[in-house]
Design a protein around this motif. Sequence first.
Motif, PDB file in Angstrom:
ATOM      1  N   GLY A 101      13.259   8.524  10.011  1.00 26.05           N
ATOM      2  CA  GLY A 101      13.402   8.965   8.622  1.00 26.05           C
ATOM      3  C   GLY A 101      12.128   8.819   7.801  1.00 26.05           C
ATOM      4  N   HIS A 102      10.965   8.792   8.469  1.00 25.28           N
ATOM      5  CA  HIS A 102       9.686   8.737   7.747  1.00 25.28           C
ATOM      6  C   HIS A 102       9.424  10.138   7.180  1.00 25.28           C
ATOM      7  CE1 HIS A 102       5.558   7.742   6.936  1.00 25.28           C
ATOM      8  NE2 HIS A 102       5.058   8.496   7.891  1.00 25.28           N
ATOM      9  N   LYS A 103       8.933  10.212   5.937  1.00 24.89           N
ATOM     10  CA  LYS A 103       8.851  11.532   5.277  1.00 24.89           C
ATOM     11  C   LYS A 103       7.777  12.449   5.870  1.00 24.89           C
ATOM     12  CE  LYS A 103      11.651  11.673   1.505  1.00 24.89           C
ATOM     13  NZ  LYS A 103      12.395  10.450   1.773  1.00 24.89           N
ATOM     14  N   ALA A 104       6.772  11.884   6.497  1.00 26.75           N
ATOM     15  CA  ALA A 104       5.676  12.686   7.060  1.00 26.75           C
ATOM     16  C   ALA A 104       5.772  12.660   8.588  1.00 26.75           C
ATOM     17  CB  ALA A 104       4.363  12.090   6.581  1.00 26.75           C
ATOM     18  N   PRO A 105       4.893  13.382   9.296  1.00 32.31           N
ATOM     19  CA  PRO A 105       4.940  13.313  10.771  1.00 32.31           C
ATOM     20  C   PRO A 105       4.883  11.860  11.266  1.00 32.31           C
ATOM     21  CG  PRO A 105       3.348  14.957  10.053  1.00 32.31           C
ATOM     22  CD  PRO A 105       3.815  14.275   8.812  1.00 32.31           C
ATOM     23  N   LYS A 106       5.585  11.589  12.371  1.00 34.03           N
ATOM     24  CA  LYS A 106       5.676  10.196  12.848  1.00 34.03           C
ATOM     25  C   LYS A 106       4.301   9.581  13.106  1.00 34.03           C
ATOM     26  CE  LYS A 106       9.484   8.791  15.564  1.00 34.03           C
ATOM     27  NZ  LYS A 106      10.085   8.503  16.901  1.00 34.03           N
ATOM     28  N   GLY A 107       3.371  10.410  13.553  1.00 37.87           N
ATOM     29  CA  GLY A 107       2.025   9.899  13.849  1.00 37.87           C
ATOM     30  C   GLY A 107       1.297   9.368  12.636  1.00 37.87           C
ATOM     31  N   THR A 108       1.772   9.699  11.448  1.00 38.62           N
ATOM     32  CA  THR A 108       1.115   9.192  10.231  1.00 38.62           C
ATOM     33  C   THR A 108       1.669   7.821   9.844  1.00 38.62           C
ATOM     34  OG1 THR A 108       2.704  10.149   8.671  1.00 38.62           O
ATOM     35  CG2 THR A 108       0.893  11.575   9.368  1.00 38.62           C
ATOM     36  N   PHE A 109       2.708   7.370  10.539  1.00 38.15           N
ATOM     37  CA  PHE A 109       3.294   6.063  10.218  1.00 38.15           C
ATOM     38  C   PHE A 109       2.276   4.968  10.539  1.00 38.15           C
ATOM     39  CE2 PHE A 109       5.863   2.311  10.536  1.00 38.15           C
ATOM     40  CZ  PHE A 109       6.831   2.492   9.571  1.00 38.15           C
ATOM     41  N   SER A 110       2.087   4.062   9.581  1.00 37.16           N
ATOM     42  CA  SER A 110       1.024   3.063   9.759  1.00 37.16           C
ATOM     43  C   SER A 110       1.553   1.654   9.887  1.00 37.16           C
ATOM     44  CB  SER A 110       0.081   3.091   8.555  1.00 37.16           C
ATOM     45  OG  SER A 110      -0.629   4.290   8.547  1.00 37.16           O
ATOM     46  N   PHE A 111       0.908   0.875  10.705  1.00 41.32           N
ATOM     47  CA  PHE A 111       1.081  -0.566  10.724  1.00 41.32           C
ATOM     48  C   PHE A 111      -0.265  -1.125  10.313  1.00 41.32           C
ATOM     49  CE2 PHE A 111       4.246   0.939  13.713  1.00 41.32           C
ATOM     50  CZ  PHE A 111       5.361   0.161  13.392  1.00 41.32           C
ATOM     51  N   ASN A 112      -0.226  -1.969   9.308  1.00 41.32           N
ATOM     52  CA  ASN A 112      -1.472  -2.558   8.833  1.00 41.32           C
ATOM     53  C   ASN A 112      -2.522  -1.482   8.538  1.00 41.32           C
ATOM     54  OD1 ASN A 112      -2.452  -4.924   8.043  1.00 41.32           O
ATOM     55  ND2 ASN A 112      -3.147  -5.644  10.059  1.00 41.32           N
ATOM     56  N   ASP A 113      -2.071  -0.449   7.827  1.00 38.01           N
ATOM     57  CA  ASP A 113      -2.995   0.613   7.392  1.00 38.01           C
ATOM     58  C   ASP A 113      -3.613   1.424   8.509  1.00 38.01           C
ATOM     59  OD1 ASP A 113      -2.731   0.572   4.763  1.00 38.01           O
ATOM     60  OD2 ASP A 113      -4.436  -0.766   4.341  1.00 38.01           O
ATOM     61  N   LYS A 114      -3.103   1.274   9.731  1.00 36.28           N
ATOM     62  CA  LYS A 114      -3.649   2.088  10.819  1.00 36.28           C
ATOM     63  C   LYS A 114      -2.515   2.948  11.376  1.00 36.28           C
ATOM     64  CE  LYS A 114      -6.800   0.198  13.524  1.00 36.28           C
ATOM     65  NZ  LYS A 114      -7.283  -0.620  14.653  1.00 36.28           N
ATOM     66  N   SER A 115      -2.679   4.260  11.282  1.00 33.48           N
ATOM     67  CA  SER A 115      -1.595   5.153  11.704  1.00 33.48           C
ATOM     68  C   SER A 115      -1.496   5.213  13.232  1.00 33.48           C
ATOM     69  CB  SER A 115      -1.857   6.562  11.161  1.00 33.48           C
ATOM     70  OG  SER A 115      -3.007   7.096  11.797  1.00 33.48           O
ATOM     71  N   LEU A 116      -0.351   5.710  13.694  1.00 31.55           N
ATOM     72  CA  LEU A 116      -0.180   5.870  15.149  1.00 31.55           C
ATOM     73  C   LEU A 116      -1.204   6.861  15.695  1.00 31.55           C
ATOM     74  CD1 LEU A 116       3.728   5.932  15.507  1.00 31.55           C
ATOM     75  CD2 LEU A 116       2.163   3.994  15.629  1.00 31.55           C
ATOM     76  N   PHE A 117      -1.496   7.913  14.933  1.00 31.60           N
ATOM     77  CA  PHE A 117      -2.529   8.870  15.385  1.00 31.60           C
ATOM     78  C   PHE A 117      -3.868   8.141  15.555  1.00 31.60           C
ATOM     79  CE2 PHE A 117      -0.089  12.565  13.305  1.00 31.60           C
ATOM     80  CZ  PHE A 117       0.297  13.105  14.516  1.00 31.60           C
ATOM     81  N   GLU A 118      -4.210   7.317  14.557  1.00 33.46           N
ATOM     82  CA  GLU A 118      -5.510   6.637  14.625  1.00 33.46           C
ATOM     83  C   GLU A 118      -5.566   5.688  15.820  1.00 33.46           C
ATOM     84  OE1 GLU A 118      -6.749   4.697  11.023  1.00 33.46           O
ATOM     85  OE2 GLU A 118      -8.585   3.940  11.961  1.00 33.46           O
ATOM     86  N   ARG A 119      -4.448   5.007  16.099  1.00 34.81           N
ATOM     87  CA  ARG A 119      -4.410   4.063  17.227  1.00 34.81           C
ATOM     88  C   ARG A 119      -4.716   4.783  18.549  1.00 34.81           C
ATOM     89  NH1 ARG A 119      -2.324  -0.923  15.981  1.00 34.81           N
ATOM     90  NH2 ARG A 119      -1.846  -1.001  13.761  1.00 34.81           N
ATOM     91  N   GLN A 120      -4.225   6.017  18.669  1.00 39.26           N
ATOM     92  CA  GLN A 120      -4.473   6.750  19.914  1.00 39.26           C
ATOM     93  C   GLN A 120      -5.900   7.315  19.937  1.00 39.26           C
ATOM     94  OE1 GLN A 120      -1.209   9.124  21.364  1.00 39.26           O
ATOM     95  NE2 GLN A 120       0.304   7.640  20.712  1.00 39.26           N
ATOM     96  N   ALA A 121      -6.351   7.825  18.780  1.00 39.04           N
ATOM     97  CA  ALA A 121      -7.717   8.380  18.699  1.00 39.04           C
ATOM     98  C   ALA A 121      -8.743   7.299  19.024  1.00 39.04           C
ATOM     99  CB  ALA A 121      -7.966   8.943  17.306  1.00 39.04           C
ATOM    100  N   GLU A 122      -8.478   6.094  18.514  1.00 35.06           N
ATOM    101  CA  GLU A 122      -9.388   4.966  18.726  1.00 35.06           C
ATOM    102  C   GLU A 122      -9.618   4.716  20.232  1.00 35.06           C
ATOM    103  OE1 GLU A 122      -7.879   1.150  17.297  1.00 35.06           O
ATOM    104  OE2 GLU A 122      -9.242   1.389  15.601  1.00 35.06           O
TER     105      GLU A 122
END
Length: 395
Positions: free
Chosen positions: A108-129
Amino acid sequence: MLDETILKQHGQDHILEYCKMMSQSEKEQLHIDMDRIDLDEVDKLYEDVYVNRKMIEIADDVEQINYDIKENLPEEKLAEYRSLGLSAIKEGKFAVLLMAGGQGTRLGHKAPKGTFSFNDKSLFERQAEQLNKLFEETGTPIHWYIMTSDINHKDTLSFFLENNYFGYDESYIHFFKQDHVVALSTEGELVLDKDKHIMRTPNGNGGVFKSLEKANLLNEMKDNGVEYLFLNNIDNVLVKVLDSEFAGFIKEKDCDITTKSVQAYPDEKVGRIVSIDDKKQVLEYSELPEGEVNKLENANIGIHAFKLDFLIEAASKPLPYHLAIKNLKQIDEDFSVIEKETLKFELFYFDIFQYANSFATLQVDRKEEFSPLKNKEGKDSIETAQQDLETNQLL
Ligand code: UTP
């Protein structure tokens, strides 16, 4: 023109009632939507996947697959895999595909799931990193294919742009959209989404292969010298995106499909990777014979690598639709927006396993590699994902 007789024949004449309440431009939009729909196909989908759905079939002759357990491999073997994997990545033999076209209704996150962040780091960023790190290690940029869908394509692209592609070379990121299929009411009627379009929903993660083929991306990979395509989900917060150890394992086994798994807990309600008549499948807990389930030790965690030549062959082969019933926002007869149980039709990527002639599995430690973010609360939730990230010092 909306033909009343034809609509009646297919039980879709409620569309005419909606039409009466629409503005001119909304009507025009509806006509365009209807022109794209083959009503015979819609009838068939409803009949085959919903009306005549089989009661859950319990599979016969289910066998355990062969697998290696990472924990049992000596350190020298793992080091050998890491070195083999790094060389292959350096030579550009791997591309990575992220499946991020889902609706994420449970979270139920309003934006794409990959934009969900833990500690200001999104899931997309975690994979890109992780891919950035691999680039630093090998000097070879990895082509990163990201599958979106109509419901999140624009937002996903804007998020990457706003975040400067997380420092990734933009020319190595390839977004592509999966296909969509109509959603239906439980009575088999077409439904209007909140923008008064005929509702179409992403056709499940199994849409990935045909969409890749349609966009000519498999051939593009081949031209780029890619031999294996690593595939993962957006929502496993512990995913190791193309870790060199697994890359080496893939390279050594050189199978049509190589997959990671984790040891299933007793009676755990997760799909098990199994063999039936020597064909590999993922079966849900409910499809497995009673008493057998705990003999099948490999839970599917959505981390796989496909040999590109296998995908080029298999992408056009048929996969079955599965039924999902989800609460989706839509327009009711009074034109107010409501949420209602709706029939969604989904292809599953693992149904392509049946076409593979060779298959290898590496069972890894769940605590280090698997924590899916599916729900707001409870099992596989924001809280469990946060804890698992903490335990692995990834926060
Ligand atoms: P899920 O099966 O958990 O579905 O997706 P979901 O849509 O994300 O979430 P719910 O069920 O609505 O809560 C597993 C993976 O498959 C991708 C998802 O983005 C996720 O990475 N997926 C799913 C697609 O890419 N397309 C789809 O049509 C469905």
